[in-house]
Design a protein around this motif. Structure first.
Motif, PDB file in Angstrom:
ATOM      1  N   PRO A 145      44.856 101.529 -30.483  1.00  0.00           N
ATOM      2  CA  PRO A 145      46.086 100.740 -30.575  1.00  0.00           C
ATOM      3  C   PRO A 145      47.125 101.093 -29.524  1.00  0.00           C
ATOM      4  O   PRO A 145      48.116 100.382 -29.376  1.00  0.00           O
ATOM      5  N   TYR A 198      45.012  93.144 -36.298  1.00  0.00           N
ATOM      6  CA  TYR A 198      45.465  94.331 -37.018  1.00  0.00           C
ATOM      7  C   TYR A 198      46.024  95.374 -36.052  1.00  0.00           C
ATOM      8  O   TYR A 198      46.926  96.135 -36.407  1.00  0.00           O
ATOM      9  N   ASP A 233      49.531  97.284 -36.153  1.00  0.00           N
ATOM     10  CA  ASP A 233      49.597  98.734 -35.966  1.00  0.00           C
ATOM     11  C   ASP A 233      50.554  99.090 -34.837  1.00  0.00           C
ATOM     12  O   ASP A 233      51.218 100.131 -34.862  1.00  0.00           O
ATOM     13  N   ASN A 234      50.653  98.210 -33.858  1.00  0.00           N
ATOM     14  CA  ASN A 234      51.501  98.435 -32.688  1.00  0.00           C
ATOM     15  C   ASN A 234      52.922  97.914 -32.920  1.00  0.00           C
ATOM     16  O   ASN A 234      53.615  97.561 -31.969  1.00  0.00           O
ATOM     17  N   ASP A 241      55.746  96.484 -39.536  1.00  0.00           N
ATOM     18  CA  ASP A 241      55.706  97.758 -40.245  1.00  0.00           C
ATOM     19  C   ASP A 241      55.669  97.556 -41.754  1.00  0.00           C
ATOM     20  O   ASP A 241      55.060  98.355 -42.491  1.00  0.00           O
ATOM     21  N   THR A 300      52.131  96.836 -42.662  1.00  0.00           N
ATOM     22  CA  THR A 300      51.392  98.098 -42.644  1.00  0.00           C
ATOM     23  C   THR A 300      51.654  98.894 -43.914  1.00  0.00           C
ATOM     24  O   THR A 300      50.723  99.422 -44.543  1.00  0.00           O
ATOM     25  N   TYR A 337      43.215 100.463 -40.284  1.00  0.00           N
ATOM     26  CA  TYR A 337      43.716 101.226 -39.137  1.00  0.00           C
ATOM     27  C   TYR A 337      44.514 102.441 -39.568  1.00  0.00           C
ATOM     28  O   TYR A 337      45.024 102.522 -40.686  1.00  0.00           O
ATOM     29  N   THR A 338      44.574 103.369 -38.632  1.00  0.00           N
ATOM     30  CA  THR A 338      45.437 104.540 -38.716  1.00  0.00           C
ATOM     31  C   THR A 338      46.404 104.432 -37.537  1.00  0.00           C
ATOM     32  O   THR A 338      46.288 103.506 -36.728  1.00  0.00           O
ATOM     33  N   PRO A 339      47.338 105.359 -37.378  1.00  0.00           N
ATOM     34  CA  PRO A 339      48.207 105.280 -36.194  1.00  0.00           C
ATOM     35  C   PRO A 339      47.455 105.375 -34.873  1.00  0.00           C
ATOM     36  O   PRO A 339      47.983 104.963 -33.830  1.00  0.00           O
ATOM     37  N   VAL A 355      41.965 101.530 -34.707  1.00  0.00           N
ATOM     38  CA  VAL A 355      41.796 100.303 -35.487  1.00  0.00           C
ATOM     39  C   VAL A 355      40.327  99.919 -35.453  1.00  0.00           C
ATOM     40  O   VAL A 355      39.718  99.900 -34.385  1.00  0.00           O
ATOM     41  N   PHE A 365      51.935 107.297 -40.259  1.00  0.00           N
ATOM     42  CA  PHE A 365      52.640 106.120 -39.763  1.00  0.00           C
ATOM     43  C   PHE A 365      54.139 106.397 -39.660  1.00  0.00           C
ATOM     44  O   PHE A 365      54.715 107.045 -40.533  1.00  0.00           O
TER      45      PHE A 365
END
Length: 761
Positions: free
Chosen positions: A353, A503, A507-508, A546, A549, A594-596, A599, A661
């Protein structure tokens, strides 16, 4: 006649006589003769000046080299795409197909077609494009001795060299040179490579029907390739095939009775070139298409070779993704005992990401078995993985319910199954998974449990045109898509690549992320190819992205993905957001999360492996969409089953230290439990007695926030506008897949108990 008339007659006669004196037949013929002599003289000089050159580099193809992101070799393509064969190795009827298709007078002419060449020169001078009507000799000269540029100088050289080649070489030599240098598509140069590419045989084993198809291909290799041609292309190549055979009959090269027996020889599916078997083939093809799109050149030009392409694929992550699919899916399928298991196709894409780089992809069981990449195919519905897009649109547009309440994660909706949507322009009353009634629930709970009736109403509240516009901004290809409430169930087509991109944009923090497979591309002796930016503009607000998320963490912590993902090895302390999906008739199942830092989108697709008759007596053709139901010996295949398990195994082994996050939001499961003070408005809520017994009370939060990721409302992280430097890097993207409702987790055929995912949607 009066005097005036007489004077006019005299003037006309004088004028006519003057014109006749100016343009006499003698003068006109003299001028024409002079022009002809001048042209002949110029041609004679050109004939003496222009020699037959050595064969150009085009006739000696180079390989294209592909490398992993670390510079190690991924694959080489092109070095065995041509094998010169003598004319004696090509059956005479097959030789005749090329003459019949391209130049019936080949054996009698002197190597040129003055009429066709003149037409070509006029077309070039007038800017109308490529010439037509060239002889086989001229085409051979163009392929072997000259460049492909369309200029008057090149055409005149072609004319002279063709005359000289026809004098110096026999017709057999010229025909052999022509069929060995021509491009047939699929990276095949020459008849031997083409015979292998399209029919899996050597040139010596081709029959006349197959030869006619290969001869027809030369007019438009890409358009006429049966594997990729559209309806128009298929119709045209069949016409060209018939035209070739009919010409053979006219020339007495083929018996009319034999012609009537011939049927169109459908080529086999494309097979990968050497060095591109397995997942390598999918990676190479995706990179190849990306370069072609950026350069706007033909595959023929690209396949001449000389390219060094470095892809973003991380070798270790690629190996891990392949291993995760193998251990969590393939090992649990028994294609010998259960024919249904042959229908299961998997596709996956993993992105960074922060850069949009495609770090790993899984396209299927290998190009030898399945040419189409499941990572990029977009013919299956994304289903419930589309629900976050609806919420993103609602939050970004600051949309309100039918009663004027702004939509947030804590807004209450009526979760009654089959409840007619209010405010739409058509009747729509979607059923929840297993026809389950939820009563009044928050948006957070509806996302956790993937409640169709809630998101159908939300889509209408937002406006489906706004929802689809948001989908387009996030990265979905919405061109030509219909707009209606049914789209809230993810009824459109999408791919893992596309869904990963959507996604990744969430995430971004709402900045557009476009998946990018190519890291660099350089052609021998040229400057590196300029690649498009993978990270784009802010397409939805950071707060909206956000907040989505934050809500999606509830799906993992207390929803349909909890069993397979939350407690998986390596993920217990990791912040995770994601969504499951299972399409109508269980033809596909998804998990995109996804995680930080990473994805990944995983999709399973039901595709008939062979022709057969279904349980209902209807014919099922190979490659048709079929149900996943019963795969692996279980029941319904849901997104919280195989897809989530593959995702969790891959991510658990690919991520390093747990990351958290950083969200600019005050709503959702990652921040705080939904408040119980809001009640659903009368127009969008069910009656008091509609809440099913045994369901959690709305006063009790359904998703506890991870303590480490909670952001105190008093000091939320700064927004990008307040502090641009705090903006985290962008992330990768994937395409969505179909998903109507929930599904039941599959039993582990190894005997181990699978987590209960019966609430999956």
């Amino acid at each position: 006649m009066g005097r005036a008339d007489a004077r006019r007659a005299q003037r006309r006669a004088a004028k006519s006589g003057g014109i006749r004196r100016l343009f006499t037949w003698r003068k006109l013929l003299g001028t024409a003769f002079g022009v002809i002599l001048l042209g002949m003289g110029a041609f004679a000089v050109l004939y003496m000046v222009v020699d037959v050159p050595e064969g150009n580099a085009r006739a000696k193809l180079q390989a294209n080299v592909y490398k992993y992101s670390d510079g190690s070799l991924l694959a080489r393509t092109g070095e065995v795409n041509r094998e010169i064969v003598s004319l004696a190795e090509v059956p005479k009827p097959v030789q005749d197909t090329f003459v019949a298709a391209e130049n019936k007078s080949f054996y009698d002419d002197h190597g040129i077609d003055f009429k066709g060449t003149t037409r070509g020169l006029i077309n070039t001078l007038s800017g109308k494009g490529k010439q037509g009507g060239s002889t086989i000799t001229q085409q051979y000269v163009k392929n072997y001795y000259l460049e492909q540029d369309q200029t008057v100088t090149r055409k005149l050289k072609e004319l002279v060299i063709s005359l000289k080649v026809d004098q110096k070489r026999s017709k057999k030599e010229i025909l052999a040179g022509y069929i060995n240098t021509s491009y047939y598509g699929r990276g095949a140069y020459g008849i031997q490579a083409a015979a292998q590419a399209y029919y899996g045989v050597d040139a010596k084993d081709l029959n006349v029907s197959q030869g006619a198809y290969l001869a027809a291909l030369l007019q438009a290799p890409s358009q006429y390739d049966w594997a990729v041609a559209g309806p128009r292309g298929k119709a045209l190549v069949k016409e060209r095939w018939a035209y070739t055979l009919n010409n053979m009959v006219e020339e007495d090269w083929l018996d009319p009775a034999e012609r009537q027996k011939l049927k169109f020889p459908v080529p086999r599916d494309p097979k990968p070139l050497n060095g591109t078997a397995g997942q390598k083939g999918y990676i190479v093809e995706m990179a190849r298409q990306a370069v072609l799109k950026q350069l706007d050149i033909s595959g023929e030009q690209f396949d001449l070779g000389g390219w060094t392409i470095t892809v973003n694929i991380d070798k270790k992550k690629q190996q891990q993704l392949e291993k995760s699919v193998e251990t969590k899916l393939i090992d649990k399928l028994d294609t010998k005992k259960r024919k249904l298991d042959q229908d299961i196709q998997a596709g996956a894409v993993s992105l960074d990401p922060k850069s949009g780089a495609v770090l790993a992809l899984y396209g299927g069981r290998g190009q030898n078995e399945h040419w189409v990449s499941n990572a990029a195919r977009r013919d299956y519905q994304p289903a419930s993985t589309f629900k976050p897009v609806i919420l993103a649109a609602a939050l970004d547009e600051k949309s309100k319910t039918q009663d004027g309440e702004q939509i947030t994660a804590s807004t209450r909706y009526d979760g009654t199954s089959k409840r007619p949507v209010v405010g739409g322009d058509r009747y729509f009353a979607p059923e929840n998974e297993d026809d389950h009634d939820y009563g009044e629930i928050t948006v957070q709970t509806a996302m956790n449990q993937s409640v169709n009736s809630v998101f159908a109403q939300m889509g209408v509240d937002v406006g489906m045109s706004r929802v689809m516009a948001t989908a387009g901004k996030l990265g979905m290809d919405v061109e030509g898509m219909s707009v209606g409430p049914a789209q809230t169930l993810g009824s459109m087509g999408a791919s893992p690549l596309e869904m990963a991109g959507i996604y990744a944009t969430l995430d971004n923090h709402g900045k557009k992320v476009t998946p990018q497979i190519v890291k660099s591309a350089v052609h021998q002796g040229d400057e590196p190819l300029k690649l498009p930016d993978a990270i784009g503009d802010q397409v939805i607000s950071r707060q909206a992205a956000d907040s989505v998320t934050s809500v999606l963490t509830g799906v993992v912590d207390d929803g349909t993905a909890r069993g397979s993902v939350r407690n998986a090895e390596g993920l217990l302390k990791q912040d995770i957001a994601g969504k499951t999906g299972t399409s109508d008739d269980n033809k596909s199942a998804w998990f995109t999360g996804y995680t930080p830092d990473l994805v990944t989108s995983v999709g399973l697709f039901g595709e008939a492996a062979f022709d057969r008759t279904g349980d209902d007596g209807k014919k099922i053709k190979k490659n048709a969409q079929v149900t996943l139901q019963g795969a692996g010996g279980g029941g319904r295949v849901n997104g919280g089953g195989f897809p989530a398990e593959i995702w969790a195994d891959y991510m658990g082994h690919s991520l390093g230290k747990a990351s958290k996050f950083v969200l600019d939001t005050d709503m959702g499961a990652a921040v705080s439990p939904p408040p119980s003070s809001h009640s659903a408005s009368p127009r969008t809520s069910a009656s008091d007695d509609s809440t099913p017994s045994g369901e959690p009370s709305d006063d009790t939060p359904t998703s506890e926030p991870p303590p480490s990721s909670e952001a105190p409302p008093s000091s939320p992280p700064p927004s990008p506008s307040d502090d641009p430097t705090s903006e985290p890097p962008p992330g990768p993207s994937t395409e969505p897949g179909p998903d109507p409702s929930t599904s039941i987790g599959l039993p582990d055929i190894s005997g181990d108990k699978r987590p209960d995912n019966s609430a999956e949607r």
